[in-house]
Design a protein around this motif. Structure first.
Motif, PDB file in Angstrom:
ATOM      1  N   HIS A   1      48.496 -16.524  31.574  1.00  0.00           N
ATOM      2  CA  HIS A   1      49.729 -15.970  30.632  1.00  0.00           C
ATOM      3  C   HIS A   1      50.861 -15.508  31.369  1.00  0.00           C
ATOM      4  CE1 HIS A   1      46.504 -16.025  27.783  1.00  0.00           C
ATOM      5  NE2 HIS A   1      45.655 -15.034  28.337  1.00  0.00           N
TER       6      HIS A   1
ATOM      7  N   THR B   1      56.869 -10.976  33.296  1.00  0.00           N
ATOM      8  CA  THR B   1      57.418 -11.931  32.359  1.00  0.00           C
ATOM      9  C   THR B   1      56.249 -12.972  31.999  1.00  0.00           C
ATOM     10  OG1 THR B   1      59.672 -12.140  33.282  1.00  0.00           O
ATOM     11  CG2 THR B   1      58.900 -14.064  31.870  1.00  0.00           C
TER      12      THR B   1
ATOM     13  N   ARG C   1      55.712 -17.089  25.905  1.00  0.00           N
ATOM     14  CA  ARG C   1      56.207 -16.570  24.634  1.00  0.00           C
ATOM     15  C   ARG C   1      54.640 -16.633  23.800  1.00  0.00           C
ATOM     16  NH1 ARG C   1      59.946 -19.377  23.816  1.00  0.00           N
ATOM     17  NH2 ARG C   1      59.053 -21.024  22.931  1.00  0.00           N
TER      18      ARG C   1
ATOM     19  N   ILE D   1      52.248 -13.901  24.305  1.00  0.00           N
ATOM     20  CA  ILE D   1      52.342 -12.358  24.291  1.00  0.00           C
ATOM     21  C   ILE D   1      51.482 -11.554  23.729  1.00  0.00           C
ATOM     22  CG2 ILE D   1      53.676 -12.567  22.226  1.00  0.00           C
ATOM     23  CD1 ILE D   1      54.686 -10.639  25.426  1.00  0.00           C
ATOM     24  N   GLU D   2      50.872 -11.930  22.704  1.00  0.00           N
ATOM     25  CA  GLU D   2      49.859 -11.168  22.015  1.00  0.00           C
ATOM     26  C   GLU D   2      48.521 -10.924  22.906  1.00  0.00           C
ATOM     27  OE1 GLU D   2      47.424 -10.662  17.786  1.00  0.00           O
ATOM     28  OE2 GLU D   2      48.543 -12.653  18.302  1.00  0.00           O
TER      29      GLU D   2
ATOM     30  N   TYR E   1      58.845  -5.536  25.922  1.00  0.00           N
ATOM     31  CA  TYR E   1      57.954  -4.593  25.549  1.00  0.00           C
ATOM     32  C   TYR E   1      57.677  -3.566  26.543  1.00  0.00           C
ATOM     33  CZ  TYR E   1      56.822  -8.484  22.299  1.00  0.00           C
ATOM     34  OH  TYR E   1      56.881  -9.473  21.221  1.00  0.00           O
TER      35      TYR E   1
ATOM     36  N   VAL F   1      56.950  -5.644  29.995  1.00  0.00           N
ATOM     37  CA  VAL F   1      56.540  -7.123  29.661  1.00  0.00           C
ATOM     38  C   VAL F   1      57.469  -7.687  28.736  1.00  0.00           C
ATOM     39  CG1 VAL F   1      54.607  -8.393  28.864  1.00  0.00           C
ATOM     40  CG2 VAL F   1      54.032  -6.325  29.741  1.00  0.00           C
ATOM     41  N   LYS F   2      57.878  -8.763  29.267  1.00  0.00           N
ATOM     42  CA  LYS F   2      58.934  -9.461  28.307  1.00  0.00           C
ATOM     43  C   LYS F   2      58.634 -11.206  28.403  1.00  0.00           C
ATOM     44  CE  LYS F   2      61.989 -10.603  32.109  1.00  0.00           C
ATOM     45  NZ  LYS F   2      63.663 -10.574  32.585  1.00  0.00           N
ATOM     46  N   CYS F   3      59.360 -11.797  27.349  1.00  0.00           N
ATOM     47  CA  CYS F   3      59.223 -13.142  27.084  1.00  0.00           C
ATOM     48  C   CYS F   3      60.419 -13.674  26.617  1.00  0.00           C
ATOM     49  CB  CYS F   3      58.175 -13.399  25.962  1.00  0.00           C
ATOM     50  SG  CYS F   3      58.303 -12.997  24.541  1.00  0.00           S
TER      51      CYS F   3
ATOM     52  N   VAL G   1      58.465 -15.455  17.735  1.00  0.00           N
ATOM     53  CA  VAL G   1      57.788 -14.833  19.182  1.00  0.00           C
ATOM     54  C   VAL G   1      56.688 -14.214  18.121  1.00  0.00           C
ATOM     55  CG1 VAL G   1      57.570 -13.001  20.608  1.00  0.00           C
ATOM     56  CG2 VAL G   1      59.836 -14.145  19.992  1.00  0.00           C
TER      57      VAL G   1
END
Length: 283
Positions: free
Chosen positions: A27, A41, A44, A47-48, A82, A95-97, A105
């Protein structure tokens, strides 16, 4: 009485980067450590799943904030960040995307219910879509608002203005009308000036500022022998020095009569002997 808490007083991130990198696995796109903070990072679409791993397996119980960032020059211009907090280890991570205008997203409302409000704010300000959010409406701007205010290309004046109409007795929306077009600035030093000519300035007659300004003849400045003589006449006319020929004036006459006082008789200390120091006797 001292109260003991299970969470450490100071945040420890030594070795945490390697641990979370291994936990996120495929991920993860990139992991950075800057200014004592960890930033991950992730993909996308993942992300969940990535946030669920951090919540369930590494005790990041709280979602503190969701923020948006706009980079217009990128292919995917937006970043969704996030911010997570672990109450157990007293530790925060980000945490980012990345996303674009037409790439939704995945929502994280399945993990934290408060994400619904936070995702609505990012949608309202940046226009990022969140798939799975069942109530994705504007939350800060008014009804009928056009555009997204936090985008870098959003005009400062907006597209519409809101005012209360006395005639209609209600709030009305009208297109923004400017008295003149806004000029484009290149953010360079105002003391240096721009290399290009602003619209309308090409008609102005610019004086040669680098050439020193001089006069063709003394007549233009009022200088010359005649001017000096005339100035001398005005300055020295009726002056006291001119009346007495430049000599020092005599002492002024006394203003009152005072009879001569007779000479004093008797002892006086106002003598040379009185002012001299006494000599000590030699033994």
């Amino acid at each position: 009485m001292a109260v003991l808490h299970s969470a450490p007083r100071f945040t420890q991130i030594d070795g945490l980067k390697a641990t979370l990198t291994q936990a996120l696995g495929d991920h993860l796109v990139e992991a950075d450590e800057e200014h004592g903070e960890l930033l991950f990072t992730v993909k996308r679409d993942s992300i969940e799943d990535a946030l669920r791993i951090l919540r369930d397996d590494h005790a990041y119980q709280q979602l503190m904030e969701i923020a948006g960032v706009d980079y217009p020059s990128r292919a995917e211009r937006f970043e969704v960040v996030y911010m997570l907090l672990s109450l157990t280890s007293n530790n925060r991570i980000m945490v980012k995307c990345s996303a674009s205008e037409d790439t939704p997203v995945p929502t994280v409302t399945t993990l934290w219910p408060n994400a619904g409000w936070l995702e609505r704010e990012v949608f309202d300000m940046y226009g990022v879509l969140f798939s799975g959010n069942t109530d994705l409406r504007r939350i800060l701007t008014d009804y009928g608002f056009e555009g997204h205010p936090f985008r870098k290309d959003f005009p400062l004046t907006g597209y519409h203005e809101l005012r209360y109409s006395e005639d209609e007795k209600r709030v009305v929306y009208e297109p923004v009308e400017l008295a003149q077009d806004l000029r484009q600035f290149d953010f360079m030093s105002p003391w240096e000036g721009a290399d290009y000519v602003l619209p309308g300035d090409e008609k102005a007659d610019t004086p040669p500022v680098d050439d020193p300004k001089t006069t063709e003849s003394p007549k233009q400045t009022g200088a010359g022998a005649r001017a000096d003589a005339k100035a001398a006449e005005k300055v020295s006319a009726d002056a006291p020095a001119e009346k007495d020929g430049g000599k020092n004036p005599p002492a002024p006459e006394p203003t009152e009569d005072k009879p001569a006082r007779s000479e004093r008789k008797g002892k006086t200390t106002d003598t040379a002997e009185a002012t001299e120091p006494k000599k000590k006797d030699k033994k």
